[in-house]
Design an enzyme around this catalytic site. Sequence first.
Site, short mmCIF file in Angstrom:
data_model
loop_
_atom_site.label_atom_id
_atom_site.label_comp_id
_atom_site.label_asym_id
_atom_site.label_seq_id
_atom_site.Cartn_x
_atom_site.Cartn_y
_atom_site.Cartn_z
N LYS A 239 32.30 29.47 47.37
CA LYS A 239 31.18 29.74 46.45
C LYS A 239 31.55 29.38 45.02
CE LYS A 239 30.59 34.13 44.96
NZ LYS A 239 30.60 34.18 43.50
N ASN A 240 32.76 29.81 44.62
CA ASN A 240 33.12 29.62 43.21
C ASN A 240 33.42 28.16 42.87
OD1 ASN A 240 32.74 32.29 42.72
ND2 ASN A 240 34.89 32.85 42.95
N CYS B 248 28.19 42.97 33.58
CA CYS B 248 27.94 43.00 35.02
C CYS B 248 28.77 44.11 35.61
CB CYS B 248 28.30 41.66 35.65
SG CYS B 248 30.06 41.42 35.75
N ARG C 53 31.40 40.87 30.16
CA ARG C 53 31.92 39.53 30.46
C ARG C 53 31.49 38.59 29.34
NH1 ARG C 53 31.55 38.67 36.97
NH2 ARG C 53 32.97 36.94 36.59
N ASP D 53 40.02 38.43 42.56
CA ASP D 53 39.02 38.59 43.62
C ASP D 53 39.61 39.14 44.92
OD1 ASP D 53 36.99 37.72 42.05
OD2 ASP D 53 36.83 35.73 42.91
N ARG E 278 26.27 38.08 48.51
CA ARG E 278 26.41 37.05 47.47
C ARG E 278 27.57 36.10 47.78
NH1 ARG E 278 28.22 39.45 42.60
NH2 ARG E 278 28.58 37.27 42.19
C1 UD1 Z 1 36.84 35.05 37.03
C2 UD1 Z 1 38.19 34.73 37.66
C3 UD1 Z 1 37.94 33.77 38.80
C4 UD1 Z 1 36.96 34.45 39.75
C5 UD1 Z 1 35.68 34.87 39.05
C6 UD1 Z 1 34.74 35.67 39.93
C7 UD1 Z 1 40.36 34.49 36.57
C8 UD1 Z 1 41.13 33.92 35.46
N1 UD1 Z 1 39.05 34.17 36.65
O1 UD1 Z 1 36.27 33.84 36.57
O2 UD1 Z 1 39.14 33.45 39.44
O3 UD1 Z 1 36.68 33.63 40.81
O4 UD1 Z 1 36.01 35.68 37.94
O5 UD1 Z 1 35.18 36.96 40.14
O6 UD1 Z 1 40.89 35.20 37.41
N2 UD1 Z 1 36.58 35.98 28.81
C9 UD1 Z 1 36.31 36.15 27.46
N3 UD1 Z 1 35.49 35.24 26.87
C10 UD1 Z 1 34.94 34.19 27.53
C11 UD1 Z 1 35.21 34.04 28.90
C12 UD1 Z 1 36.03 34.96 29.52
O7 UD1 Z 1 36.78 37.06 26.84
O8 UD1 Z 1 34.21 33.39 26.92
C13 UD1 Z 1 37.47 36.96 29.50
C14 UD1 Z 1 36.73 37.74 30.58
O9 UD1 Z 1 36.09 38.86 30.06
C15 UD1 Z 1 37.84 38.08 31.53
C16 UD1 Z 1 38.76 36.88 31.45
O10 UD1 Z 1 38.46 36.25 30.19
O11 UD1 Z 1 38.52 39.21 31.08
C17 UD1 Z 1 38.62 35.91 32.60
O12 UD1 Z 1 37.36 35.37 32.56
P1 UD1 Z 1 36.93 34.03 33.28
O13 UD1 Z 1 38.06 33.34 33.96
O14 UD1 Z 1 36.11 33.27 32.34
O15 UD1 Z 1 35.97 34.64 34.33
P2 UD1 Z 1 35.19 33.89 35.39
O16 UD1 Z 1 34.93 32.48 35.05
O17 UD1 Z 1 34.07 34.78 35.76
#
Ligand code: UD1
Length: 423
Positions: A22-23, A115, A120, A305, A397
């Site tokens: 999915k991701n 969320c 996030r 995850d 999901r």
């Molecule tokens: C994250 C996971 C990914 C997982 C997905 C769904 C990591 C590094 N990423 O990806 O493996 O598949 O969730 O559960 O494990 N952040 C900020 N500012 C930003 C973007 C992110 O502060 O603009 C912070 C987030 O709050 C979080 C961290 O960075 O604490 C990781 O975020 P990110 O990798 O961007 O999250 P996802 O892309 O959702």
Amino acid sequence: MGKYIVEGQARLQGELRVQGSKNAALPILAATLLTPHSVVHNCPNLSDIGAASNILEYLGCRCSLEEGTMTVDTAGCCRDDIPDNLMREMRSSIVFLGAIIARCARARISMPGGCELGPRPIDMHLSGLKKLGVSIRDDYGYLDCRAEHGLHGAKISLPFPSVGATENIMIAASVARGDTEIHNAAREPEIYDLAAFLCACGGKVQIDSSGTVYVSGVEQLQSCEHTVIPDRIVAATWLSCAAITGSRLHLYDVEPQHLTACIPMFEEAGCELRAGESTLDIVSPRRLLPLRMVRTMPYPGFPTDAQAPFMAMCALSSGTSVFVENIFENRYKHAGELCRMGANIKVEGRVAVVQGVPLLHGAKVECTDLRGGASLVVAALAAQGDSEISEIRHVERGYEDLEGNLRSLGAKIKKVEKSGDIC
Ligand code: UD1
């Protein structure tokens, strides 16, 4: 709302094919906006994929998902906004921002809220896009983004290897003027799959061994066909189901290389694993051993995850396990639900201490988020008696036909729709 009814303690046996990721599929679907026509194979049939195709259709594209192949035709794309209701359907919808701005030079999307995993933020997505030439205005909860002079390449250094921010920047940079470098980029397998898709469309993307992403912008991406990688988190979940029930399981269409942080943890818990080229076999002991320390980290570290399904396993192990969640602030909501089943888990900030118990018992529990929900299924499979797991929309999901897959292994699980119908 649907529920799972699980009668625990059935031994599992058999084999499962691992669904497409999915991701990986979601950012690829966003990137199809930059191609005339894309055919994406191994696309899982999930509500999040439905949400992505709803966004593409709202934008004017034609999408169809048949037998795991998503076809996207973008000829009719005529809009550059995503309304609030579609943004809210799925947090990952933010990954459409880079694609829309690259295609239309303008994008208007509602600000994605928090969320189930806590706040996030998207500051890294926005500052990366600004470096590529996008101006962004916050307009009463909407982000009004423009690239009046087109997108241009830039050197971007991320303060944290954010998966979503890396994807958004890669997609936008693939058709920007000039070269882009993304330092401290995410290195998850899903990033490599997006790079493979962009390259298959004629994009120029390279990732070096330190994880720096180099993108040379091209004028236009071409039509292409691509096959999505297997879902490493779904694979880890199936392995957890086998481990907690003392079972054997053969997985195929899996990429063991993507599970290098999880495999040693299953071994520490006393399981035997054998990896083939695209297969994984697990044989599990009658009682699992505890895991000394599970620290979630960006890839190649232990995936956030997989934290919840592993916590369910540890709940029934013969000692104390410690978890440290380094990616998300609020990712232990499932711990309270596991405790309803008899688990002994204490959470303090980012740390959870799991004292293994000899027996879990069935209970009425509620899915709090996607992977937390999966952890309740893992626990219920091994618990004594019946469990009723509600709010399974979270699980749906990310897992294709979870109950059907588990039933094929001998699990006693059924899905009950709101009306009381059993599926
Ligand atoms: C994250 C996971 C990914 C997982 C997905 C769904 C990591 C590094 N990423 O990806 O493996 O598949 O969730 O559960 O494990 N952040 C900020 N500012 C930003 C973007 C992110 O502060 O603009 C912070 C987030 O709050 C979080 C961290 O960075 O604490 C990781 O975020 P990110 O990798 O961007 O999250 P996802 O892309 O959702």
